[in-house]
Design an enzyme around this catalytic site. Structure first.
Site, PDB file in Angstrom:
ATOM      1  N   CYS A   1       0.791  -1.237   0.000  1.00  0.00           N
ATOM      2  CA  CYS A   1       0.000   0.000   0.000  1.00  0.00           C
ATOM      3  C   CYS A   1       0.820   1.282   0.000  1.00  0.00           C
ATOM      4  CB  CYS A   1      -0.919   0.006   1.221  1.00  0.00           C
ATOM      5  SG  CYS A   1      -2.049  -1.382   1.228  1.00  0.00           S
TER       6      CYS A   1
HETATM    7  N1  LIG Z   1      -2.706  -6.202   1.939  1.00  0.00           N
HETATM    8  C1  LIG Z   1      -3.155  -5.155   2.602  1.00  0.00           C
HETATM    9  O1  LIG Z   1      -2.848  -4.972   3.753  1.00  0.00           O
HETATM   10  C2  LIG Z   1      -4.100  -4.143   1.957  1.00  0.00           C
HETATM   11  C3  LIG Z   1      -4.692  -3.170   2.774  1.00  0.00           C
HETATM   12  C4  LIG Z   1      -5.575  -2.269   2.213  1.00  0.00           C
HETATM   13  C5  LIG Z   1      -5.844  -2.321   0.848  1.00  0.00           C
HETATM   14  N2  LIG Z   1      -5.251  -3.258   0.061  1.00  0.00           N
HETATM   15  C6  LIG Z   1      -5.626  -3.287  -1.354  1.00  0.00           C
HETATM   16  O2  LIG Z   1      -6.450  -4.429  -1.583  1.00  0.00           O
HETATM   17  C7  LIG Z   1      -6.206  -4.943  -2.893  1.00  0.00           C
HETATM   18  C8  LIG Z   1      -5.839  -6.417  -2.797  1.00  0.00           C
HETATM   19  O3  LIG Z   1      -4.628  -6.519  -2.063  1.00  0.00           O
HETATM   20  P1  LIG Z   1      -4.128  -7.891  -1.462  1.00  0.00           P
HETATM   21  O4  LIG Z   1      -3.043  -7.511  -0.511  1.00  0.00           O
HETATM   22  O5  LIG Z   1      -5.259  -8.718  -0.947  1.00  0.00           O
HETATM   23  O6  LIG Z   1      -3.512  -8.576  -2.778  1.00  0.00           O
HETATM   24  P2  LIG Z   1      -3.063 -10.119  -2.912  1.00  0.00           P
HETATM   25  O7  LIG Z   1      -2.067 -10.125  -4.021  1.00  0.00           O
HETATM   26  O8  LIG Z   1      -2.709 -10.682  -1.586  1.00  0.00           O
HETATM   27  O9  LIG Z   1      -4.375 -10.858  -3.392  1.00  0.00           O
HETATM   28  C9  LIG Z   1      -5.005 -10.627  -4.594  1.00  0.00           C
HETATM   29  C10 LIG Z   1      -5.632 -11.923  -5.079  1.00  0.00           C
HETATM   30  O10 LIG Z   1      -6.341 -11.638  -6.276  1.00  0.00           O
HETATM   31  C11 LIG Z   1      -6.198 -12.754  -7.147  1.00  0.00           C
HETATM   32  N3  LIG Z   1      -6.530 -12.334  -8.495  1.00  0.00           N
HETATM   33  C12 LIG Z   1      -5.820 -11.574  -9.357  1.00  0.00           C
HETATM   34  N4  LIG Z   1      -6.508 -11.402 -10.492  1.00  0.00           N
HETATM   35  C13 LIG Z   1      -7.688 -12.057 -10.358  1.00  0.00           C
HETATM   36  C14 LIG Z   1      -8.824 -12.246 -11.175  1.00  0.00           C
HETATM   37  N5  LIG Z   1      -8.899 -11.725 -12.398  1.00  0.00           N
HETATM   38  N6  LIG Z   1      -9.832 -12.987 -10.686  1.00  0.00           N
HETATM   39  C15 LIG Z   1      -9.770 -13.527  -9.461  1.00  0.00           C
HETATM   40  N7  LIG Z   1      -8.732 -13.380  -8.627  1.00  0.00           N
HETATM   41  C16 LIG Z   1      -7.698 -12.652  -9.081  1.00  0.00           C
HETATM   42  C17 LIG Z   1      -4.745 -13.174  -6.919  1.00  0.00           C
HETATM   43  O11 LIG Z   1      -4.534 -14.491  -7.359  1.00  0.00           O
HETATM   44  C18 LIG Z   1      -4.616 -13.013  -5.414  1.00  0.00           C
HETATM   45  O12 LIG Z   1      -4.975 -14.196  -4.726  1.00  0.00           O
HETATM   46  C19 LIG Z   1      -5.129  -4.070  -3.504  1.00  0.00           C
HETATM   47  O13 LIG Z   1      -5.727  -3.066  -4.255  1.00  0.00           O
HETATM   48  C20 LIG Z   1      -4.453  -3.462  -2.293  1.00  0.00           C
HETATM   49  O14 LIG Z   1      -3.858  -2.212  -2.595  1.00  0.00           O
HETATM   50  C21 LIG Z   1      -4.396  -4.186   0.596  1.00  0.00           C
END
Ligand SMILES: NC(=O)c1ccc[n+]([C@@H]2O[C@H](COP(=O)([O-])OP(=O)(O)OC[C@H]3O[C@@H](n4cnc5c(N)ncnc54)[C@H](O)[C@@H]3O)[C@@H](O)[C@H]2O)c1
Length: 452
Positions: free
Chosen positions: A290
Site C-alpha cells: 500500500c
Molecule cells: N494487503 C493489505 O494490507 C491491503 C490493505 C488495504 C488495501 N489493500 C488493497 O487491496 C487490494 C488487494 O490486495 P491484497 O493484498 O489482498 O492482494 P493479494 O495479491 O494478496 O491478493 C489478490 C488476489 O487476487 C487474485 N486475483 C488476481 N486477479 C484475479 C482475477 N482476475 N480474478 C480472481 N482473482 C484474481 C490473486 O490471485 C490473489 O490471490 C489491492 O488493491 C491493495 O492495494 C491491501
C-alpha cells in the site's frame, strides 16, 4: 410500477436477505484482503463463495488449508462448515447477491498504475452479471476508477445489456455499483477488524444503501460518502498521510543522526502531547502493497488535471532513498572497525516489510540485500516467516534462511525488520557488530550497536 419504488423494494429485499443471512456473497481475489473478508462473512453465517484465478489457492482452501501465515487452517475449516467454498469458475457469479472485488493494484515498470487485474476481473465477470446485483470494488486505486474503468467494462460485457444504476437514470433494473476501501493493517492486533469503520460510496443512493447494508452486517460502523470517487480518494488520503509523515520522520532521523540526537527518544517525548501529534516512526524504507504504491496512483491521475502532487513526490524521494542510507551506514560502521563492506559477511535480520507478518511485497530488505550484494558483501538472511526467498516481481535472490546461530561469524548483523520473536539481547551479545534500523535494541547498552 414506478422504477424508484421498485428500487426501494429491492433494497428492502436485500436488507431482509442480509438480516436472515441468505444473501450470497461472492469475493473475487482471495489474498491478504479478500480471504479475511470472506472469513468474516462466513463467521456471520453468510453463504460465501471466494473466486480466484490461482488454482493452488483454490485447492488449498477447498481442502481446508491456508496460505496466509496469520490465518490458520482451523479458521478455513470453520468457514467451510459455514458454507464457504472457493472456485475459479466465474459462472457461479450469477447466483451471488453481492460481489466484492479485492484484486491487486500494483504499479507497472514505469511506476504507473497497473489496472490490468481490475480490468481482467471486470471482463471475466461481466457476462455473468444479472439485474439487482451489487458490485463493490475494494482495491485501492485513483479516484474515478470505479466509474470510468470498472462500470463501462461491466456494461459493455454483460449479456443482457444491463446498465449500472445511476442518479436520474430511467433505464430498467440494472446492477448497483459502489467503492469501499479496505483499511486492514496486517499484524495490527490493537483494533479488531469489525471495529474498523467501513467507508462506502455508491454510484447512486440505492447502491450506497445496499453497500451499507452489506458491510453493516459485519462492520460495526459504516461511513457513507457521496460517490465512489470520494471513497477512492478517502483511502488515498489515508495512505498519503502515512507516506508523507513517515518521510518526515525519516528525514528528521537523518538530521538527528548527524546532530547526535536520538530521534526515537524525541518521538516518544513528543507523543506525550495529548493533542495535535500522532507518532510515525523512521525505518529502512517503505514496504508493503500500500504505502509505497498507492500515493503514485494519485500523482499519476493528477497529471490528467495538469496538477503536480509535490508532497507525494518529495515523500517518495525521501523514502526511496532510505535503503541507500542503510547501505552507507553499514559501510561506515564496518569502516570504523577497519573493514571493507566488499567481502564482509552481513546477516540481514528480518525480510518481511514489517514486523510479525509474512509479507515480502515491496520490502526494503530486498533492496538492501541487493545493494549489499552489489557492493561485494556476502549476504545471508534470517526471518522466521520466510524459509527461503526466491523470485519476485522485481528481484530474484534465491536465498535460504540462515539459522540464528554462530552470529559471531558475521562481520555485521543488520536489523531490518524487528520481529517480536527475536531475542535482541542475545543477538547483541553474540554478534561483532549490530546495525539497527528499527530501534529494536532499545534499552541495550553496547558499543557494538550502531543506530541508523
Ligand atoms: N494487503 C493489505 O494490507 C491491503 C490493505 C488495504 C488495501 N489493500 C488493497 O487491496 C487490494 C488487494 O490486495 P491484497 O493484498 O489482498 O492482494 P493479494 O495479491 O494478496 O491478493 C489478490 C488476489 O487476487 C487474485 N486475483 C488476481 N486477479 C484475479 C482475477 N482476475 N480474478 C480472481 N482473482 C484474481 C490473486 O490471485 C490473489 O490471490 C489491492 O488493491 C491493495 O492495494 C491491501
Amino acid at each position: 410500477m414506478n422504477p424508484d419504488t421498485a428500487v426501494t423494494e429491492h433494497v428492502l429485499e436485500f436488507r431482509r436477505k442480509i438480516e436472515q443471512r441468505q444473501a450470497r456473497v461472492g469475493i473475487i481475489g482471495l489474498g491478504y484482503v479478500g480471504l479475511p473478508l470472506a472469513l468474516l462473512y462466513a463467521e456471520q453465517n453468510f453463504p460465501v463463495t471466494g473466486f480466484d484465478i490461482d488454482k493452488h489457492k483454490i485447492e488449498t482452501l477447498n481442502r481446508g488449508g491456508s496460505y496466509i501465515f496469520r490465518i490458520t487452517p482451523a479458521e478455513i475449516q470453520a468457514a467451510k462448515e459455514h458454507k464457504f467454498t472457493a472456485t475459479s469458475d466465474y459462472s457461479q457469479l450469477g447466483s451471488m447477491d453481492a460481489i466484492i472485488i479485492c484484486v491487486p493494484t500494483p504499479l507497472d515498470e514505469y511506476h504507473e498504475p497497473d489496472l490490468s487485474y481490475i480490468t481482467g476481473t471486470a471482463q471475466a465477470m461481466a457476462p455473468h452479471l444479472r439485474a439487482g446485483q451489487l458490485v463493490v470494488l475494494e482495491s485501492t486505486t485513483y479516484p474515478g476508477t470505479t466509474e470510468e474503468v470498472l462500470v463501462p467494462i461491466l456494461e459493455k460485457g454483460n449479456r443482457s445489456g444491463l446498465k449500472a444504476a445511476r442518479t436520474g437514470s430511467t433505464e430498467g433494473p440494472g446492477f448497483y455499483v459502489a467503492f469501499s476501501p479496505e483499511r486492514e493493517d496486517p499484524g495490527n492486533t490493537t483494533v479488531a477488524r469489525p471495529d474498523i469503520p467501513k467507508v462506502v460510496g455508491g454510484l447512486e443512493a440505492q447502491a450506497s444503501e445496499l453497500a451499507a447494508a452489506l458491510y453493516g452486517s459485519i462492520f460495526r460502523r459504516t461511513v457513507r460518502v457521496s460517490s465512489p470517487a470520494a471513497a477512492e480518494m478517502t483511502k488515498l488520503l489515508e495512505n498519503i498521510y502515512r507516506c508523507v509523515n513517515i518521510a518526515l520522520v525519516n528525514e528528521l532521523k537523518l538530521l538527528s543522526l548527524r546532530m547526535g540526537i536520538n530521534i526515537w527518544e524525541v518521538i516518544e517525548a513528543a507523543s506525550t502531547k495529548p493533542f495535535g501529534f500522532q507518532p510515525f516512526y523512521p525505518g529502512p524504507g517503505l514496504g508493503g502493497h500500500c504505502i509505497p504504491v498507492d500515493p503514485f496512483y494519485l500523482s499519476w491521475k493528477a497529471k490528467e488535471w495538469d496538477f503536480r502532487t509535490r508532497f507525494i513526490e518529495l515523500a517518495g524521494e525521501i523514502n526511496t532513498n532510505m535503503p541507500y542510507h542503510v547501505l552507507e551506514s553499514v559501510a561506515r560502521a564496518l569502516n570504523q572497525r577497519k573493514k571493507a563492506l566488499n567481502g564482509s559477511r552481513v546477516l540481514v535480520l528480518g525480510v518481511a516489510y514489517k514486523k510479525d507478518i509474512d509479507d515480502l511485497r515491496e520490502s526494503p530488505a530486498l533492496t538492501i540485500i541487493e545493494l549489499l550484494q552489489q557492493a561485494g558483501a556476502q549476504v545471508s538472511y534470517n526471518d522466521p516467516y520466510f524459509p527461503s526467498v526466491g523470485k519476485g516481481r522485481k528481484y530474484d535472490l534465491q536465498m535460504k534462511c540462515a539459522p540464528l546461530e554462530n552470529l559471531n561469524q558475521y562481520d555485521c548483523v543488520l536489523i531490518v525488520t524487528d520481529h517480536s520473536d527475536y531475542d535482541y539481547a542475545r543477538i547483541v551479545s553474540e554478534s561483532q557488530l549490530v546495525v539497527d534500523t528499527r530501534n529494536a535494541t532499545r534499552g541495550l547498552a553496547s558499543s557494538k550497536i550502531v543506530h541508523c
